[in-house]
Enzyme design. Sequence first.
Site, mmCIF file in Angstrom:
data_model
loop_
_atom_site.group_PDB
_atom_site.id
_atom_site.type_symbol
_atom_site.label_atom_id
_atom_site.label_comp_id
_atom_site.label_asym_id
_atom_site.label_seq_id
_atom_site.Cartn_x
_atom_site.Cartn_y
_atom_site.Cartn_z
ATOM 1 N N ASP A 37 -11.419 2.951 4.031
ATOM 2 C CA ASP A 37 -11.870 1.552 3.965
ATOM 3 C C ASP A 37 -13.399 1.460 3.891
ATOM 4 O O ASP A 37 -13.952 0.408 3.566
ATOM 5 C CB ASP A 37 -11.395 0.797 5.225
ATOM 6 N N GLN A 50 -4.927 -1.405 9.601
ATOM 7 C CA GLN A 50 -4.871 -2.750 9.021
ATOM 8 C C GLN A 50 -5.526 -3.755 9.976
ATOM 9 O O GLN A 50 -5.179 -3.814 11.155
ATOM 10 C CB GLN A 50 -3.397 -3.126 8.769
ATOM 11 N N LYS A 106 0.848 -1.208 0.000
ATOM 12 C CA LYS A 106 0.000 0.000 0.000
ATOM 13 C C LYS A 106 0.869 1.238 0.000
ATOM 14 O O LYS A 106 0.645 2.178 -0.766
ATOM 15 C CB LYS A 106 -0.927 -0.001 1.231
#
Length: 299
Positions: free
Chosen positions: A120, A97, A53
């Site tokens: 997200d 995460q 990422k």
Amino acid sequence: MADIIDGKAFAATVREKVATHVARLKEEHGITPGLAVVLVGEDPASEVYVRNKGRQTVECGMNSFEHKLPADTPEADLLALIDQLNNDPAVHGILCQLPVPDHIDEATVINAIAPEKDVDGFHISNVGLLATGQKAMVPCTPLGCLMMLRDRHGSLSGMDAVVVGRSNIVGKPMAQLLLKDSCTVTIAHSRTKNIEEVCKRADILVAAVGRPEMITGDWVKPGATVIDVGINRIPAPERGEGKMRLVGDVEFASVSAVAGAITPVPGGVGPMTIAVLLANTVTACCRMNGLAEPEGLTA
Ligand code: NDP
């Protein structure tokens, strides 16, 4: 034989669009979008994701901020970091995460992220906005699937869509997005009766189950578009002792003989997820600054 939807190539075009938009933001407005990724603990798979990422964020011209915290970090310390990132004007996207260690409550962390920076799309406000058809930050994997479906079909209006799986991160938002695009949507799950027959009605079949090669050719309507979200590691003795290989939730050989189009595993949905995360970061940055959003990269 079905057309193969090349997710790797599609993700590259998404990243190009992101990079172009980032360059414009810098040139015309002096703004550089920034993505902060927080990792708690040392899970090797998560470390690889976070590294990828960060690399792709920088390659698209954006700022990447990585925060690695030890596994025993108290929840309060993690929340304090999120609060700091929420208030940092250089940060437009925040991602923690998952999974987080057991002593930290996942929902508390997700809902501590400012909704407008929640790239997200897991914050309860964004879930509600999507469910009510309003402008939301949308979870990356299902948004990537939607982009590939729109690319293949143009309008999805009136199509019969079946989503197998009802998780909060894939199945439910996928169903909401298909509904928003005027599909007739069915969500199937582990308690669904006659699931083969349900799947066979689908013009669009999305599999997000986590069961290797569960969906076979006889579950699929001829000509259907099949999106395989599943990523499963299974033993591959033909490659040598102890070797593994990746398969989806769809049995590729039998389904590709019936379907009109199919995403392979690997190389289908997988590469889209990070590309959409980058797209979401640019979208968040534009919304925060009252600027036009990048075209074709939002729901
Ligand atoms: P979850 O385990 O959270 O959800 C799985 C869903 O599948 C559940 O709703 C479950 O039903 C349903 N299910 C389980 N068994 C059956 C069955 N026999 N028949 C019908 N439905 C069943 O998984 P996720 O949604 O998080 O992930 C799904 C898959 O997608 C995994 O392989 C994961 O690795 C992959 N994935 C891939 C991503 C990518 O970037 N490509 C990103 C995220 C996930 P019930 O609710 O009734 O238990």
